[in-house]
Design an enzyme around this catalytic site. Structure first.
Site, PDB file in Angstrom:
ATOM      1  N   HIS A 154      44.609  27.674 187.523  1.00  0.00           N
ATOM      2  CA  HIS A 154      45.627  28.697 187.246  1.00  0.00           C
ATOM      3  C   HIS A 154      45.120  30.121 187.335  1.00  0.00           C
ATOM      4  CE1 HIS A 154      48.842  26.045 185.767  1.00  0.00           C
ATOM      5  NE2 HIS A 154      47.836  25.267 185.401  1.00  0.00           N
ATOM      6  N   LYS A 201      55.338  39.926 179.842  1.00  0.00           N
ATOM      7  CA  LYS A 201      54.198  39.063 180.175  1.00  0.00           C
ATOM      8  C   LYS A 201      53.068  39.439 179.230  1.00  0.00           C
ATOM      9  CE  LYS A 201      54.517  40.843 184.386  1.00  0.00           C
ATOM     10  NZ  LYS A 201      54.573  39.677 185.237  1.00  0.00           N
ATOM     11  N   LYS A 219      47.461  42.938 185.125  1.00  0.00           N
ATOM     12  CA  LYS A 219      48.917  42.903 185.286  1.00  0.00           C
ATOM     13  C   LYS A 219      49.493  44.319 185.393  1.00  0.00           C
ATOM     14  CE  LYS A 219      49.380  38.559 182.657  1.00  0.00           C
ATOM     15  NZ  LYS A 219      50.016  37.575 183.560  1.00  0.00           N
ATOM     16  N   THR A 271      55.547  33.368 186.642  1.00  0.00           N
ATOM     17  CA  THR A 271      56.759  32.550 186.583  1.00  0.00           C
ATOM     18  C   THR A 271      57.917  33.380 186.025  1.00  0.00           C
ATOM     19  OG1 THR A 271      55.897  31.702 184.488  1.00  0.00           O
ATOM     20  CG2 THR A 271      55.713  30.254 186.405  1.00  0.00           C
TER      21      THR A 271
HETATM   22  C1  AZC Z   1      48.546  31.721 184.239  1.00  0.00           C
HETATM   23  C2  AZC Z   1      48.439  32.658 185.433  1.00  0.00           C
HETATM   24  O1  AZC Z   1      47.846  33.872 185.035  1.00  0.00           O
HETATM   25  C3  AZC Z   1      49.833  32.918 185.993  1.00  0.00           C
HETATM   26  O2  AZC Z   1      49.762  33.701 187.153  1.00  0.00           O
HETATM   27  C4  AZC Z   1      50.510  31.594 186.319  1.00  0.00           C
HETATM   28  O3  AZC Z   1      51.849  31.804 186.666  1.00  0.00           O
HETATM   29  C5  AZC Z   1      50.462  30.666 185.103  1.00  0.00           C
HETATM   30  O4  AZC Z   1      49.133  30.502 184.659  1.00  0.00           O
HETATM   31  C6  AZC Z   1      51.017  29.296 185.413  1.00  0.00           C
HETATM   32  O5  AZC Z   1      50.398  28.772 186.530  1.00  0.00           O
HETATM   33  N1  AZC Z   1      47.253  31.454 183.653  1.00  0.00           N
HETATM   34  C7  AZC Z   1      47.123  31.213 182.341  1.00  0.00           C
HETATM   35  O6  AZC Z   1      48.080  31.214 181.599  1.00  0.00           O
HETATM   36  N2  AZC Z   1      45.869  30.971 181.828  1.00  0.00           N
HETATM   37  C8  AZC Z   1      44.728  30.762 182.505  1.00  0.00           C
HETATM   38  C9  AZC Z   1      43.500  30.439 181.760  1.00  0.00           C
HETATM   39  O7  AZC Z   1      44.724  30.838 183.706  1.00  0.00           O
END
Ligand code: AZC
Length: 808
Positions: free
Chosen positions: A347, A533, A539, A641
């Protein structure tokens, strides 16, 4: 399910009376909520039990989504909706003269996650159940969720989130399924008398893992799955024997959610949490498999384990441990089963979020895991060395530089590694996980994220749901790709007007909430510009801050009057130890105070920072959003998302070519999205050439210079060092996230957005096209792709006729 209002009213009265030995009319909101919650849960009981039996009787392949975080949001409305009884419940409560909204207000939200990754897990569980797929969640029942955010003098203050202080109606404690998890102590191998070795454990701390099960009811009851959350307790054998210190060690395991999703300080407790829920989960999965009475080599045919980032990566050595030590399989057979069972989702590309553990600590806490990882690593090197040579092989080792690299373990020990948006997957392949891609090209695949339209449209935006249904019929609800039919309405002036009305009603609803919470009256004729967010430098909330300061000065100093009114809405928590993020909050809050109280400005500009942003707040804000700010530095946001949720609710995106924005751009078309700033290649080239000189931009762009100066020249009161630190990040520390470089193009697209808003018909048309193009981002599709490409799992019954999601 079938339920008449009459029956519901009768059931509710009875349930209340049996629980509280009194008439419901005497009930507090808390009591009414508990009675209603348990009643709705009881309606799901039969379906839940039947499905459990069905899975076992038919030896169905079951999928376990292991995640250290979930953000399910409130359950009451969702469960009633998915059972198909929400309208009945509403009517029944009306008959009983009870206020559903008030009851829903009481429900605590399980904030047992930090952000994107946890919410994604919950969207996937909702879609899995809606599609009739056996997809269960496995996680931790944290007693305290993510902190509650409060603003005191504009600063973020963190309060504990004691969400379980009252009985929680959705969960069932399941004592019979408890398992024991061992940590610490020593382990040594001895002959097992049948030609192999077996481990002997000494001085371990044994922890009883007790599951709490939460029903995951699928839309139209397609199936009912289980979200299993583990709680750590003293084992019955140790009861009365353990010293205080050991008791504390056990207690703290599920006491608190780790409050930061982007940095890992190598905390021992975090590692304990990871092993705890992984070991308990894998043990219970294997127990489930045994009910199938099949040879162990069929484990991958009947079980898939998806690990949500690397926090559950110990699934790999833990499954190996069970297969080797308890099931007595050979290493080779155990390994084949493990790799074929496990799949990994990455992620993030932020290097600071890549988990590693210091060997010494790891070994001491999890000696058997360490032995197994060492052997996995040894074999990996042995196998790959002749094929790929020293440099590549050593770079991919799990154990190196005194650390255990969890992403390496996850890739080596699984059959699939996926990114969460196409750009993200490309970056993994050609940059951050390049060496692994060279070694295991077939393991890499993309699964762009998705969101559940049930929570993020049907339930939170009934006005829009009704409008769409009126125009294109009902089918889009189960087949979101049908949303594209709504495009046919793009030139229908009447529809566009109706859309505008729905948006205005949602804005008014949010305005009412803001008025109640903060006493601030916001202008519902202004554009609602939303950035919600986690607060993080990548960000770039600080870029939005510069944009707002620029606007403020244009009105206040330059006396511009012809400027499109906007309300800037923020929702964001900063990790408690993340200084910069907290400073940005403070500065935004002080700027908000200044602007909102200045009558020369506040008819054109207002700022609202919604306290304690969470899933429930998102459900309020998203339907009211007109602009969706997705402005991360290109190449940094894996997917996002929120971008999908706001698009689905008719917001127009202002964003960089980052994460899933790229795909949103492709679906909605470049005329219906506002893209600005550097793309990923430019950022990469710039980084390779050693960064840039932000001062050049500062010195040559008077507008930018003025906005930045406002951070330190007293324009914003009460922010002396906070303003200075942000200023320094821009000008002294090299502006790591290229805010200054992207500023000009950012404020220019914002001006284009303002112009567009002057033409409401055109605005509404673009808004409609966004809604109509959001279908592909339904998590139903994402989960169907996981099911087909990775899990090889099938729905319990053929998807209904009107459900297009294909499994063939
Ligand atoms: C998040 C990402 O930062 C975000 O871009 C993505 O939409 C979301 O996961 C779901 O895939 N990441 C996290 O929340 N945490 C980590 C440790 O990556």
């Amino acid at each position: 399910m079938e339920l008449t209002t009459k029956q519901f009213v009768k059931d509710f009265k009875e349930r209340y009376f049996n629980k509280y030995s009194n008439e419901y009319t005497t009930g507090t909101d808390e009591q009414l909520y508990y009675a209603l919650g348990t009643l709705i849960r009881s309606y799901a009981s039969k379906g839940w039990k039947n499905m459990r039996d069905n899975y076992i009787d038919n030896r169905r392949k079951q999928v376990y989504y292991f995640s250290i975080e979930f953000l399910p949001g409130k359950f009451l409305l969702k469960n009633a909706y998915n059972l198909g009884i929400l309208e009945t419940v509403k009517e029944g409560l009306k008959e009983l003269d009870l206020d559903l909204d008030r009851i829903v207000e009481i429900e605590p939200e399980p904030a047992i996650g930090n952000g994107g990754l946890g919410r994604l897990a919950s969207c996937y569980l909702d879609s899995g159940a809606a599609l009739g797929l056996p997809v269960h969640g496995n996680g931790i029942r944290y007693k305290y969720g993510l902190f509650k955010q409060k603003f005191v003098d504009g600063h973020q203050v963190e309060l504990p989130d004691n969400w379980l202080k009252d009985p929680y109606p959705w969960e069932i404690r399941n004592n019979v399924s408890a398992v024991t998890v061992r940590m610490g102590g020593n382990v040594w191998m001895r002959e097992d008398g049948i030609g192999g070795l077996e481990p002997v454990y000494e001085d371990t701390l044994d922890i009883l893992a007790v599951p709490y099960d939460n029903a995951l009811i699928g839309y139209n009851e397609a199936t009912t799955n289980n979200l299993r959350l583990w709680s750590a307790e003293v084992t019955p054998e140790d009861e009365g024997k353990l010293d205080k210190h050991s008791r504390l060690q056990i207690k703290e395991i599920n006491e608190n959610l780790y409050p930061d999703d982007t940095t890992y300080e190598g905390k021992r407790l975090r590692l304990k949490q990871e092993y705890f829920f992984v070991s308990a989960g894998v043990q219970s999965v294997i127990r489930q498999f045994k009910k199938y009475d099949l040879p162990r080599k069929q484990i991958p045919d009947k079980i898939a384990i998806q690990i949500n980032d690397t926090h559950p990566a110990l699934v790999i050595p833990e499954l190996m441990r069970i297969l080797l030590d308890e099931e007595k399989l050979s290493w080779e057979r155990a390994w084949e089963i493990t790799v074929n069972t496990v799949a990994y989702t990455n992620h993030t590309i932020l290097s600071e979020a890549m988990e590693t553990w210091e060997i010494g600590m790891f070994k001491e806490l999890l000696p058997r895991m360490y032995q197994i990882i060492e052997e996995i690593n040894r074999r990996h090197v042995q196998e790959q060395l002749p094929l790929y040579g020293r440099s590549l092989t050593y770079a991919t080792q799990i154990i190196k530089d005194g650390q255990i690299h969890m992403a390496h373990l996850a890739i080596i020990g699984s059959h699939s590694t996926n990114g969460v948006a196409s750009l993200h997957t490309e970056i993994l392949k050609d940059d951050s996980l390049k060496q692994f891609y060279e070694m295991f090209p077939h393991r890499f695949n993309n699964k762009t994220n998705g969101i559940t339209q049930r929570r993020f449209l049907h339930l939170c935006n009934p006005g829009l749901t009704e409008l769409i249904t009126k125009k294109i019929g009902n089918e889009w609800k189960t087949n979101p790709s049908e949303l594209k039919i709504f495009k046919g309405q793009e030139t229908n002036k009447h529809t566009l007007k109706e859309l505008e009305k729905v948006k205005l009603a949602n804005k008014k609803r949010l305005a009412k909430y803001v008025k109640e919470q903060q006493g601030l009256e916001i202008n519902t004729d202004a554009i609602f510009d939303v950035m919600i967010k986690r607060l993080h430098a990548y960000k770039r909330q600080q870029l939005q801050l510069l944009h707002i300061i620029d606007r403020y000065l244009r009105i206040k100093v330059d006396g511009e009057t012809d400027i499109q009114p906007r309300v800037f809405i923020f929702g964001a928590k900063a990790a408690p130890g993340y200084r910069f993020a907290k400073q940005v909050i403070k500065v935004i809050n002080e700027l908000a105070y200044l602007i909102n109280h200045d009558d020369e400005v506040n008819d054109k500009l207002q700022i609202v920072f919604i306290e304690n942003y969470n899933v429930s707040k998102a459900e309020y804000i998203i339907p009211a959003a007109e602009i969706s700010e997705q402005i991360s530095l290109a190449g940094k946001e894996a997917s996002g998302t929120g971008n999908m949720k706001m698009m689905l609710n008719g917001a127009i995106t202002v964003g960089t070519m980052d994460g899933a924005n790229v795909e949103i751009h492709d679906y909605v078309g470049e005329d219906n999205i506002y893209i600005f700033g550097m793309d990923r290649e430019e950022v990469r080239d710039m980084n390779w050439s050693g960064g840039y000189n932000p001062r050049e931009f500062y010195e040559t762009n008077p507008r930018l210079q003025r906005a930045i100066n406002a951070l330190v020249d007293g324009t914003i009161p009460n922010v002396t060092h906070e303003g200075r630190d942000i200023y320094d990040a821009f000008l002294v520390h090299g502006d790591e996230y290229y805010c200054l470089k992207d500023f000009d193009s950012f404020v220019h697209v914002q001006e284009d957005v303002d112009k567009l808003y002057q033409n409401k018909t055109e605005w509404n048309r673009k808004s409609l096209l966004n809604i109509a193009s959001a279908g592909p981002f339904s998590s139903d599709f994402a989960v169907a792709r996981y099911a087909t490409d990775i899990w090889n799992a099938r729905p319990v019954h053929k998807a209904k006729k009107d459900q297009v999601v294909s499994f063939d």
